[in-house]
Design a protein around this motif. Structure first.
Motif, PDB file in Angstrom:
ATOM      1  N   ARG A  43      23.705 -55.619  98.079  1.00 35.97           N
ATOM      2  CA  ARG A  43      22.869 -56.793  97.823  1.00 35.97           C
ATOM      3  C   ARG A  43      21.960 -56.594  96.609  1.00 35.97           C
ATOM      4  O   ARG A  43      21.237 -55.590  96.520  1.00 35.97           O
ATOM      5  CB  ARG A  43      21.990 -57.105  99.040  1.00 35.97           C
TER       6      ARG A  43
ATOM      7  N   GLU B  94      17.656 -60.101  93.989  1.00 36.40           N
ATOM      8  CA  GLU B  94      17.423 -61.522  94.283  1.00 36.40           C
ATOM      9  C   GLU B  94      17.683 -61.825  95.760  1.00 36.40           C
ATOM     10  O   GLU B  94      16.945 -62.585  96.383  1.00 36.40           O
ATOM     11  CB  GLU B  94      18.307 -62.417  93.401  1.00 36.40           C
ATOM     12  N   ASP B  95      18.755 -61.243  96.317  1.00 32.30           N
ATOM     13  CA  ASP B  95      19.051 -61.432  97.734  1.00 32.30           C
ATOM     14  C   ASP B  95      17.958 -60.829  98.604  1.00 32.30           C
ATOM     15  O   ASP B  95      17.547 -61.406  99.616  1.00 32.30           O
ATOM     16  CB  ASP B  95      20.393 -60.798  98.111  1.00 32.30           C
ATOM     17  N   LYS B  96      17.491 -59.659  98.229  1.00 28.42           N
ATOM     18  CA  LYS B  96      16.451 -58.985  99.003  1.00 28.42           C
ATOM     19  C   LYS B  96      15.159 -59.797  99.004  1.00 28.42           C
ATOM     20  O   LYS B  96      14.502 -59.932 100.042  1.00 28.42           O
ATOM     21  CB  LYS B  96      16.205 -57.575  98.466  1.00 28.42           C
ATOM     22  N   LYS B  97      14.807 -60.336  97.847  1.00 28.52           N
ATOM     23  CA  LYS B  97      13.620 -61.185  97.773  1.00 28.52           C
ATOM     24  C   LYS B  97      13.795 -62.436  98.624  1.00 28.52           C
ATOM     25  O   LYS B  97      12.870 -62.845  99.341  1.00 28.52           O
ATOM     26  CB  LYS B  97      13.336 -61.572  96.324  1.00 28.52           C
ATOM     27  N   ALA B  98      14.966 -63.050  98.551  1.00 29.40           N
ATOM     28  CA  ALA B  98      15.218 -64.280  99.308  1.00 29.40           C
ATOM     29  C   ALA B  98      15.169 -64.039 100.808  1.00 29.40           C
ATOM     30  O   ALA B  98      14.566 -64.819 101.554  1.00 29.40           O
ATOM     31  CB  ALA B  98      16.571 -64.871  98.904  1.00 29.40           C
TER      32      ALA B  98
END
Length: 133
Positions: free
Chosen positions: A78, A81-85
């Motif tokens: 991941r 950006e995915d982790k932030k989302a």
């Protein structure tokens, strides 16, 4: 394939609230990562006063007795950006589900290579490639 473990204060949340917490965690993956609804692996663990310690003000937070730690085993593939989302979705949905402060939700994302997950039968179902989502 993400796996949640929510470490919550003992005797603070009702069974209905724990179900709402589990639903919020699952929904965070659906909304942030497009993960299928059935990809639901959640453990909720209660801890007494002598078993969970969260500094009430570290990093400028104002944590209450509702404070919890949520760990997420997440595919190492991941991007940031995915982790932030997913972190934002977890916080938002847990706060809405339980009526707690955003400061009370500590999240730790733990990256795991996807070939290390077995969904059952002792098979490593994702060892040959990434999931569609």
């Amino acid at each position: 394939m993400p796996v949640f473990n929510a470490h919550i204060p003992a005797n603070r949340f009702s069974p209905d609230q724990k179900r709402a917490l589990a639903d919020a965690l699952n929904q965070s993956l659906i909304e942030a990562l497009g993960i299928p609804e059935g990809d639901r692996f959640i453990v909720i663990s209660e801890h007494g006063d002598s078993e969970i310690f969260l500094d009430p003000t570290f990093m400028g937070m104002q944590r209450s007795s509702d404070a919890m730690i949520i760990t997420v085993l997440l595919g190492a593939h991941r991007p940031l950006e995915d982790k932030k989302a997913v972190s934002a979705a977890i916080n938002k949905l847990v706060v809405e589900a339980l009526g707690i402060s955003p400061d009370d939700v500590f999240i730790a994302l733990v990256p795991v290579p996807i070939e290390n997950f077995s969904f059952g039968r002792g098979e490593l179902q994702l060892a040959e490639g990434a999931p569609r989502w």
